[in-house]
Design a protein around this motif. Structure first.
Motif, PDB file in Angstrom:
ATOM      1  N   SER A  75       0.825  -1.221   0.000  1.00  0.00           N
ATOM      2  CA  SER A  75       0.000   0.000   0.000  1.00  0.00           C
ATOM      3  C   SER A  75       0.851   1.260   0.000  1.00  0.00           C
ATOM      4  O   SER A  75       0.342   2.358   0.191  1.00  0.00           O
ATOM      5  CB  SER A  75      -0.913   0.009   1.226  1.00  0.00           C
ATOM      6  OG  SER A  75      -1.752  -1.107   1.221  1.00  0.00           O
ATOM      7  N   LYS A  76       2.161   1.077  -0.176  1.00  0.00           N
ATOM      8  CA  LYS A  76       3.147   2.164  -0.155  1.00  0.00           C
ATOM      9  C   LYS A  76       3.183   2.888   1.197  1.00  0.00           C
ATOM     10  O   LYS A  76       3.400   4.082   1.279  1.00  0.00           O
ATOM     11  CB  LYS A  76       2.946   3.135  -1.313  1.00  0.00           C
ATOM     12  CG  LYS A  76       3.263   2.498  -2.651  1.00  0.00           C
ATOM     13  CD  LYS A  76       3.349   3.512  -3.748  1.00  0.00           C
ATOM     14  CE  LYS A  76       3.736   2.835  -5.060  1.00  0.00           C
ATOM     15  NZ  LYS A  76       3.725   3.767  -6.162  1.00  0.00           N
ATOM     16  N   GLU A  77       2.977   2.100   2.266  1.00  0.00           N
ATOM     17  CA  GLU A  77       3.131   2.617   3.619  1.00  0.00           C
ATOM     18  C   GLU A  77       4.565   2.338   4.065  1.00  0.00           C
ATOM     19  O   GLU A  77       5.086   1.239   3.859  1.00  0.00           O
ATOM     20  CB  GLU A  77       2.143   1.948   4.574  1.00  0.00           C
ATOM     21  CG  GLU A  77       0.701   2.245   4.219  1.00  0.00           C
ATOM     22  CD  GLU A  77      -0.282   1.401   5.013  1.00  0.00           C
ATOM     23  OE1 GLU A  77      -1.359   1.928   5.305  1.00  0.00           O
ATOM     24  OE2 GLU A  77       0.024   0.227   5.331  1.00  0.00           O
ATOM     25  N   TYR A  78       5.183   3.312   4.685  1.00  0.00           N
ATOM     26  CA  TYR A  78       6.573   3.236   5.120  1.00  0.00           C
ATOM     27  C   TYR A  78       6.817   2.056   6.062  1.00  0.00           C
ATOM     28  O   TYR A  78       6.047   1.825   6.991  1.00  0.00           O
ATOM     29  CB  TYR A  78       6.949   4.546   5.826  1.00  0.00           C
ATOM     30  CG  TYR A  78       8.280   4.508   6.523  1.00  0.00           C
ATOM     31  CD1 TYR A  78       9.444   4.791   5.830  1.00  0.00           C
ATOM     32  CD2 TYR A  78       8.367   4.173   7.876  1.00  0.00           C
ATOM     33  CE1 TYR A  78      10.677   4.759   6.477  1.00  0.00           C
ATOM     34  CE2 TYR A  78       9.591   4.134   8.524  1.00  0.00           C
ATOM     35  CZ  TYR A  78      10.738   4.428   7.820  1.00  0.00           C
ATOM     36  OH  TYR A  78      11.953   4.373   8.458  1.00  0.00           O
ATOM     37  N   LEU A  79       7.915   1.316   5.818  1.00  0.00           N
ATOM     38  CA  LEU A  79       8.323   0.233   6.709  1.00  0.00           C
ATOM     39  C   LEU A  79       9.670   0.514   7.362  1.00  0.00           C
ATOM     40  O   LEU A  79       9.809   0.380   8.572  1.00  0.00           O
ATOM     41  CB  LEU A  79       8.402  -1.099   5.943  1.00  0.00           C
ATOM     42  CG  LEU A  79       7.087  -1.616   5.352  1.00  0.00           C
ATOM     43  CD1 LEU A  79       7.336  -2.861   4.527  1.00  0.00           C
ATOM     44  CD2 LEU A  79       6.081  -1.885   6.474  1.00  0.00           C
ATOM     45  N   MET A  80      10.680   0.872   6.575  1.00  0.00           N
ATOM     46  CA  MET A  80      12.016   1.128   7.120  1.00  0.00           C
ATOM     47  C   MET A  80      12.875   1.817   6.070  1.00  0.00           C
ATOM     48  O   MET A  80      12.531   1.811   4.890  1.00  0.00           O
ATOM     49  CB  MET A  80      12.669  -0.177   7.586  1.00  0.00           C
ATOM     50  CG  MET A  80      12.907  -1.163   6.474  1.00  0.00           C
ATOM     51  SD  MET A  80      13.432  -2.849   6.963  1.00  0.00           S
ATOM     52  CE  MET A  80      14.458  -2.595   8.338  1.00  0.00           C
ATOM     53  N   HIS A  81      14.004   2.388   6.525  1.00  0.00           N
ATOM     54  CA  HIS A  81      14.901   3.044   5.580  1.00  0.00           C
ATOM     55  C   HIS A  81      16.356   2.917   6.037  1.00  0.00           C
ATOM     56  O   HIS A  81      16.630   2.579   7.190  1.00  0.00           O
ATOM     57  CB  HIS A  81      14.535   4.516   5.391  1.00  0.00           C
ATOM     58  CG  HIS A  81      14.906   5.376   6.558  1.00  0.00           C
ATOM     59  ND1 HIS A  81      14.136   5.458   7.688  1.00  0.00           N
ATOM     60  CD2 HIS A  81      15.974   6.167   6.793  1.00  0.00           C
ATOM     61  CE1 HIS A  81      14.708   6.273   8.550  1.00  0.00           C
ATOM     62  NE2 HIS A  81      15.830   6.714   8.044  1.00  0.00           N
ATOM     63  N   ALA A  82      17.246   3.196   5.102  1.00  0.00           N
ATOM     64  CA  ALA A  82      18.685   3.268   5.390  1.00  0.00           C
ATOM     65  C   ALA A  82      19.218   4.494   4.667  1.00  0.00           C
ATOM     66  O   ALA A  82      18.961   4.677   3.479  1.00  0.00           O
ATOM     67  CB  ALA A  82      19.403   2.005   4.906  1.00  0.00           C
ATOM     68  N   ASN A  83      19.923   5.333   5.380  1.00  0.00           N
ATOM     69  CA  ASN A  83      20.464   6.548   4.754  1.00  0.00           C
ATOM     70  C   ASN A  83      21.858   6.869   5.282  1.00  0.00           C
ATOM     71  O   ASN A  83      22.161   7.990   5.640  1.00  0.00           O
ATOM     72  CB  ASN A  83      19.522   7.738   4.926  1.00  0.00           C
ATOM     73  CG  ASN A  83      19.296   8.110   6.369  1.00  0.00           C
ATOM     74  OD1 ASN A  83      19.728   7.420   7.283  1.00  0.00           O
ATOM     75  ND2 ASN A  83      18.610   9.209   6.576  1.00  0.00           N
ATOM     76  N   ARG A  84      22.701   5.859   5.282  1.00  0.00           N
ATOM     77  CA  ARG A  84      24.095   6.064   5.680  1.00  0.00           C
ATOM     78  C   ARG A  84      24.882   6.553   4.481  1.00  0.00           C
ATOM     79  O   ARG A  84      24.520   6.294   3.343  1.00  0.00           O
ATOM     80  CB  ARG A  84      24.693   4.749   6.168  1.00  0.00           C
ATOM     81  CG  ARG A  84      23.874   4.110   7.265  1.00  0.00           C
ATOM     82  CD  ARG A  84      24.510   2.852   7.711  1.00  0.00           C
ATOM     83  NE  ARG A  84      25.181   3.186   8.951  1.00  0.00           N
ATOM     84  CZ  ARG A  84      26.028   2.410   9.551  1.00  0.00           C
ATOM     85  NH1 ARG A  84      26.342   1.263   9.061  1.00  0.00           N
ATOM     86  NH2 ARG A  84      26.581   2.788  10.681  1.00  0.00           N
ATOM     87  N   PHE A  85      25.992   7.207   4.740  1.00  0.00           N
ATOM     88  CA  PHE A  85      26.856   7.624   3.637  1.00  0.00           C
ATOM     89  C   PHE A  85      27.550   6.383   3.083  1.00  0.00           C
ATOM     90  O   PHE A  85      28.078   5.575   3.822  1.00  0.00           O
ATOM     91  CB  PHE A  85      27.884   8.653   4.102  1.00  0.00           C
ATOM     92  CG  PHE A  85      28.707   9.184   2.968  1.00  0.00           C
ATOM     93  CD1 PHE A  85      28.178  10.123   2.101  1.00  0.00           C
ATOM     94  CD2 PHE A  85      29.980   8.710   2.747  1.00  0.00           C
ATOM     95  CE1 PHE A  85      28.922  10.595   1.040  1.00  0.00           C
ATOM     96  CE2 PHE A  85      30.732   9.175   1.684  1.00  0.00           C
ATOM     97  CZ  PHE A  85      30.200  10.123   0.831  1.00  0.00           C
ATOM     98  N   GLY A  86      27.516   6.214   1.775  1.00  0.00           N
ATOM     99  CA  GLY A  86      28.122   5.046   1.136  1.00  0.00           C
ATOM    100  C   GLY A  86      27.089   3.973   0.893  1.00  0.00           C
ATOM    101  O   GLY A  86      25.943   4.258   0.562  1.00  0.00           O
ATOM    102  N   THR A  87      27.463   2.720   1.102  1.00  0.00           N
ATOM    103  CA  THR A  87      26.565   1.588   0.861  1.00  0.00           C
ATOM    104  C   THR A  87      25.515   1.495   1.960  1.00  0.00           C
ATOM    105  O   THR A  87      25.830   1.529   3.139  1.00  0.00           O
ATOM    106  CB  THR A  87      27.372   0.278   0.807  1.00  0.00           C
ATOM    107  OG1 THR A  87      28.323   0.374  -0.259  1.00  0.00           O
ATOM    108  CG2 THR A  87      26.465  -0.918   0.562  1.00  0.00           C
TER     109      THR A  87
END
Length: 123
Positions: A75-87
């Motif tokens: 449903s395009k509801e947010y679950l999780m994210h990653a936003n570190r520099f690099g990989t």
């Protein structure tokens, strides 16, 4: 596991999977190049995951950019994210297989010749 980019992309075979990762995650790896994006731009990928443990790894080959990734449900509801520099890497367990969406965003891009490449690896 099926992966479908909303826009067309070029396929790249996964040639090397770290042994430790293979022993933890039983699904085959699938590395693909996706639409290149400039700093501040984003794109979406639709993914079908089976029940079980999974991982998504995002990077910009050549270290010219920094790709951030966000996982959403069907449903395009947010679950999780990653936003570190690099990989960036997301590790998660799917309790019921189905469709998910991955948004990738180029936080920074230092390519003087245009957009930065994006690689997403699905395990």
């Amino acid at each position: 596991m099926k992966v479908r980019n909303i826009l067309r992309r070029a396929s790249v075979a996964a040639s090397a999977i770290p042994f430790a990762l293979v022993s933890v995650l039983s699904q085959p790896a699938r590395a693909e190049m996706y639409r290149s994006v400039s700093a501040g731009q984003e794109d979406w990928v639709r993914v079908t995951f089976d029940e079980g443990r999974h991982a998504i790894i995002a990077n910009s080959p050549g270290s010219l950019g920094d790709v951030d990734i966000t996982l959403y449900n069907s449903s395009k509801e947010y679950l999780m994210h990653a936003n570190r520099f690099g990989t960036d890497r997301l590790d998660f367990t799917v309790s019921q297989g189905g469709t998910f969406y991955v948004k990738y965003r180029m936080a920074t891009c230092a390519n003087p010749f245009g957009p930065c490449n994006v690689s997403l690896d699905f395990f």
